[in-house]
Design a protein around this motif. Structure first.
Motif, PDB file in Angstrom:
ATOM      1  N   THR A   1       0.726  -1.250   0.123  1.00  0.00           N
ATOM      2  CA  THR A   1      -0.020  -0.114  -0.077  1.00  0.00           C
ATOM      3  C   THR A   1       0.797   1.117   0.036  1.00  0.00           C
ATOM      4  N   VAL A   2       0.261   2.293  -0.506  1.00  0.00           N
ATOM      5  CA  VAL A   2       0.968   3.491  -0.692  1.00  0.00           C
ATOM      6  C   VAL A   2       0.451   4.562   0.048  1.00  0.00           C
ATOM      7  N   SER A   3       1.224   5.465   0.798  1.00  0.00           N
ATOM      8  CA  SER A   3       0.576   6.495   1.397  1.00  0.00           C
ATOM      9  C   SER A   3       1.237   8.015   0.996  1.00  0.00           C
ATOM     10  N   VAL A   4       0.596   8.985   0.475  1.00  0.00           N
ATOM     11  CA  VAL A   4       1.312  10.205  -0.048  1.00  0.00           C
ATOM     12  C   VAL A   4       1.025  11.319   1.265  1.00  0.00           C
ATOM     13  N   VAL A   5       2.067  12.032   1.711  1.00  0.00           N
ATOM     14  CA  VAL A   5       1.919  12.941   2.763  1.00  0.00           C
ATOM     15  C   VAL A   5       2.467  14.119   2.192  1.00  0.00           C
ATOM     16  N   LEU A   6       1.960  15.182   2.340  1.00  0.00           N
ATOM     17  CA  LEU A   6       2.042  16.747   1.975  1.00  0.00           C
ATOM     18  C   LEU A   6       2.173  17.344   3.323  1.00  0.00           C
TER      19      LEU A   6
END
Length: 314
Positions: free
Chosen positions: A34-39
């Motif tokens: 799974t992939v999380s994108v954090v800004l």
């Protein structure tokens, strides 16, 4: 340049076109990762919404590459949180993550806390001030982590124009970070954008790293990752052109001081020089000194935090 670095450039330095999206998606399905994108965001209402919208459209709706987008607001006084939420991100406020430990200002602080606010096997960090954003910034740097099990961290590389002039951005990189890396950690000399804010890594690596709380986080992460997993576990991908808001010279000076301090801590854990920086601004009576403290605090590896360990067991 070291022979090892020349070999690394030939085997661990890629273009976004080397991994078509369909190949990346096949690898994601095959691995189940799974992939999380954090800004990390502070007063970025003008740009954060467009970035979130592009990622959601291209990499969640068109293809299911990204599993979650999290904007960590570190105390914005504008509409950053509202804009990000309206675009489809889950917004978390820095101070609400791990409240047992009082938060301090700094980008590294936000990135460290984001590990507790996300769940992806792969965590991708994207700065929230990018303009003309392309989703290839995400797919490009996440791709090697899904297709190559030997890669643990991937940095984005790109052109950084400044005032219409190509290649003139990244002044702190050229004046501070690159000389430090070449002189003290020459194995890392092949990184085009060592301080770039767009990179992805396996959670299993990130949770073992200490995080400098301020602008030294990117250099610290590269150096520590090199020692922990070795050069061949690190890579970079050319994702084109990065356009963003540039800071003034004094802000860059403070960034440089924090980066130097981060390097110093890794070179010698003994005697340290005074962690402050004096700059000058012209005032009514001439040049007036302004002294700023340099970030010296670092957060421990997340695996040492009880709340994180408890979540993993659950």
């Amino acid at each position: 340049m070291l022979n090892e670095v020349e070999r690394w450039l030939a085997t661990r330095s890629w273009s976004v076109t080397d991994r078509p999206l369909h190949r990346i998606m096949a690898a994601k399905r095959g691995t189940g990762r799974t992939v999380s994108v954090v800004l990390p965001a502070l007063n970025e209402e003008e740009t954060v919404g467009d970035i979130v919208a592009v990622i959601r459209h291209d990499l969640m709706q068109q293809v299911p590459l990204v599993d979650e987008i999290v904007v960590v607001d570190s105390g914005s006084t504008d509409r950053t949180s509202e804009v990000a939420a309206a675009a489809g991100a889950r917004v978390v406020h820095r101070d609400d993550i791990l409240p047992r430990i009082p938060a301090v200002p700094g980008k590294g602080e936000v990135l460290w806390r984001s590990l507790l606010a996300t769940s992806g096997d792969i965590v991708c960090f994207i700065d929230a001030d990018l303009k003309e954003f392309s989703s290839e910034f995400v797919s490009g740097i996440v791709g090697p982590l899904l297709t190559d099990p030997e890669v643990d961290l991937v940095k984005g590389m790109y052109d950084r124009p400044l005032g219409g002039a190509a290649g003139q951005g990244g002044r702190v990189t050229e004046l501070m970070a690159r000389p430090l890396l070449n002189m003290h950690w020459p194995q890392l000399a092949g990184f085009v954008q060592p301080l770039g804010g767009e990179y992805a890594a396996r959670r299993s690596l990130l949770e073992q790293l200490p995080f400098p709380v301020g602008y030294g986080v990117e250099l610290g992460m590269l150096v520590d990752a090199l020692h922990l997993v070795g050069l061949d576990a690190l890579a970079q991908v050319d994702v084109g052109v990065r356009k963003h808001r540039h800071q003034d010279g004094q802000a860059l000076g403070r960034m440089s001081a924090a980066i130097y301090r981060t390097a110093q801590l890794r070179l010698a854990r003994g005697h340290m020089i005074r962690p402050s920086l004096t700059q000058f601004e012209r005032g009514r009576d001439g040049f007036e000194p302004r002294t700023y403290s340099v970030d010296t605090e670092e957060r421990p590896p997340m695996v040492e935090i009880a709340e994180y360990a408890k979540r993993r067991v659950a």
